[in-house]
Design an enzyme around this catalytic site. Sequence first.
Site, PDB file in Angstrom:
ATOM      1  N   ALA A 139      45.582  11.430 -14.041  1.00 51.60           N
ATOM      2  CA  ALA A 139      47.033  11.315 -14.241  1.00 51.60           C
ATOM      3  C   ALA A 139      47.635  12.560 -14.879  1.00 51.60           C
ATOM      4  CB  ALA A 139      47.353  10.093 -15.104  1.00 51.60           C
ATOM      5  N   ASP A 194      42.067   7.598 -15.861  1.00 54.95           N
ATOM      6  CA  ASP A 194      42.686   8.294 -16.989  1.00 54.95           C
ATOM      7  C   ASP A 194      43.021   7.232 -18.033  1.00 54.95           C
ATOM      8  OD1 ASP A 194      43.863  10.302 -18.597  1.00 54.95           O
ATOM      9  OD2 ASP A 194      44.580  11.345 -16.802  1.00 54.95           O
ATOM     10  N   ARG A 247      46.285  24.106 -22.482  1.00 56.59           N
ATOM     11  CA  ARG A 247      46.614  25.180 -23.427  1.00 56.59           C
ATOM     12  C   ARG A 247      48.114  25.273 -23.644  1.00 56.59           C
ATOM     13  NH1 ARG A 247      44.730  30.958 -22.362  1.00 56.59           N
ATOM     14  NH2 ARG A 247      44.789  30.484 -20.137  1.00 56.59           N
ATOM     15  N   ARG A 303      41.218  29.333 -24.410  1.00 53.78           N
ATOM     16  CA  ARG A 303      40.458  28.164 -23.956  1.00 53.78           C
ATOM     17  C   ARG A 303      39.565  27.641 -25.083  1.00 53.78           C
ATOM     18  NH1 ARG A 303      40.672  31.548 -19.475  1.00 53.78           N
ATOM     19  NH2 ARG A 303      41.449  30.618 -17.556  1.00 53.78           N
ATOM     20  N   ASN A 337      38.565  18.814 -26.504  1.00 51.03           N
ATOM     21  CA  ASN A 337      37.975  18.597 -25.186  1.00 51.03           C
ATOM     22  C   ASN A 337      36.471  18.385 -25.226  1.00 51.03           C
ATOM     23  OD1 ASN A 337      40.527  18.842 -24.222  1.00 51.03           O
ATOM     24  ND2 ASN A 337      40.219  20.757 -23.138  1.00 51.03           N
ATOM     25  N   ASN A 361      38.406  22.703 -19.897  1.00 51.18           N
ATOM     26  CA  ASN A 361      38.153  23.919 -20.662  1.00 51.18           C
ATOM     27  C   ASN A 361      37.727  23.628 -22.103  1.00 51.18           C
ATOM     28  OD1 ASN A 361      38.441  26.272 -19.067  1.00 51.18           O
ATOM     29  ND2 ASN A 361      40.636  25.848 -18.880  1.00 51.18           N
ATOM     30  N   ASP A 390      39.117  31.787 -10.473  1.00 52.64           N
ATOM     31  CA  ASP A 390      38.995  33.226 -10.734  1.00 52.64           C
ATOM     32  C   ASP A 390      38.942  34.027  -9.440  1.00 52.64           C
ATOM     33  OD1 ASP A 390      38.952  32.736 -13.501  1.00 52.64           O
ATOM     34  OD2 ASP A 390      36.796  32.363 -13.452  1.00 52.64           O
ATOM     35  N   HIS A 394      34.158  31.683 -17.492  1.00 54.01           N
ATOM     36  CA  HIS A 394      35.510  31.286 -17.100  1.00 54.01           C
ATOM     37  C   HIS A 394      36.466  31.387 -18.288  1.00 54.01           C
ATOM     38  CE1 HIS A 394      38.577  29.429 -14.682  1.00 54.01           C
ATOM     39  NE2 HIS A 394      38.681  28.366 -15.465  1.00 54.01           N
TER      40      HIS A 394
END
Length: 337
Positions: free
Chosen positions: A32, A56, A104, A110, A117, A142, A173, A200
């Site tokens: 979501a 979610d 972010r 990150r 996270n 991330n 990337d 990343h």
Amino acid sequence: MFAASRVFSIAAKRSFSTSAANLSKVAVLGAAGGIGQPLSLLLKENPHVTHLSLYDIVNTPGVAADLSHINTNSKVTGHTPENDGLKTALEGAHVVVIPAGVPRKPGMTRDDLFNTNASIVRDLAEAAAKHCPDAHFLIISNPVNSTVPIFAETLKKAGVFNPKRLYGVTTLDVVRASRFVAEVKNLDPNDVKVTVVGGHSGVTIVPLLSQTGLEFSKEELDALTHRIQFGGDEVVQAKNGTGSVTLSMAFAGARFANSVLEATVGGKKGVVEPSFVKSDVFAKDGVEYFSTNIELGPEGVEKINELGQISDYEKELIAKAVPELKKNIAKGNSFVQ
């Protein structure tokens, strides 16, 4: 968004066989959110997907209901934590795509996202280990350099870790690199292939521009390298506190998911994508995970490509990336331990 979706659909259909064996349940965890919704839209168009399972903490039934009106041949279900929703979302999944987490904001890296996270990814990994241990896990949350090790260590604790089926999604990337180089050289991005290795995040992202066959001045190299490494900052700043990279990440995530599906259930050979996976490329330097081009097969990671010939400029970038990667990976491992 429609144009990107349409291109994705056409590309997917070219190599698709309609036998039932080629259809799969795909679960999106964080469906979501800003990445999750457009990602789910793109996956709804993927002809390899027979059941799109969305999870979610809020709003997923609404997202699922909306997507279910799209006239492609896949069922869509929406799940929240109530009534064992995560279990139901995961059971029987062949591919699990995880964009869950907080985005972010301006000024954040990150790595600033780690504290929130990391816990989310660990908890989802515990559920995945229990309910779909043989699935292919695609980590978008991330910081990927740390969340992939967190997911791996959690699977190891449960005794179900398969390094061939855990991927950090770094496709954005190469998507960015292709676009940015094409802009500088006035080319069609479809004709520009840029290998990007490392990780990343920031300086861990290393574009191998010397392998494109194009000529670059030192100024172009500096500017392109910085933009590829920190391209996400452009979006965070442009959205002015309202979010981070969502649409381009969804596009890249859907591309990688499609590649995994084409290789594992579609029977396509020679599918190559970049991914942050358990790798021996820099293991001697204590870097357990590294992103290079990988070849995908029926079981997942079939071959991990080496860097190939790189320039002195790129060797310097690698020298900066390796110690940073080592710290990021250790941070993820330590979180689980």
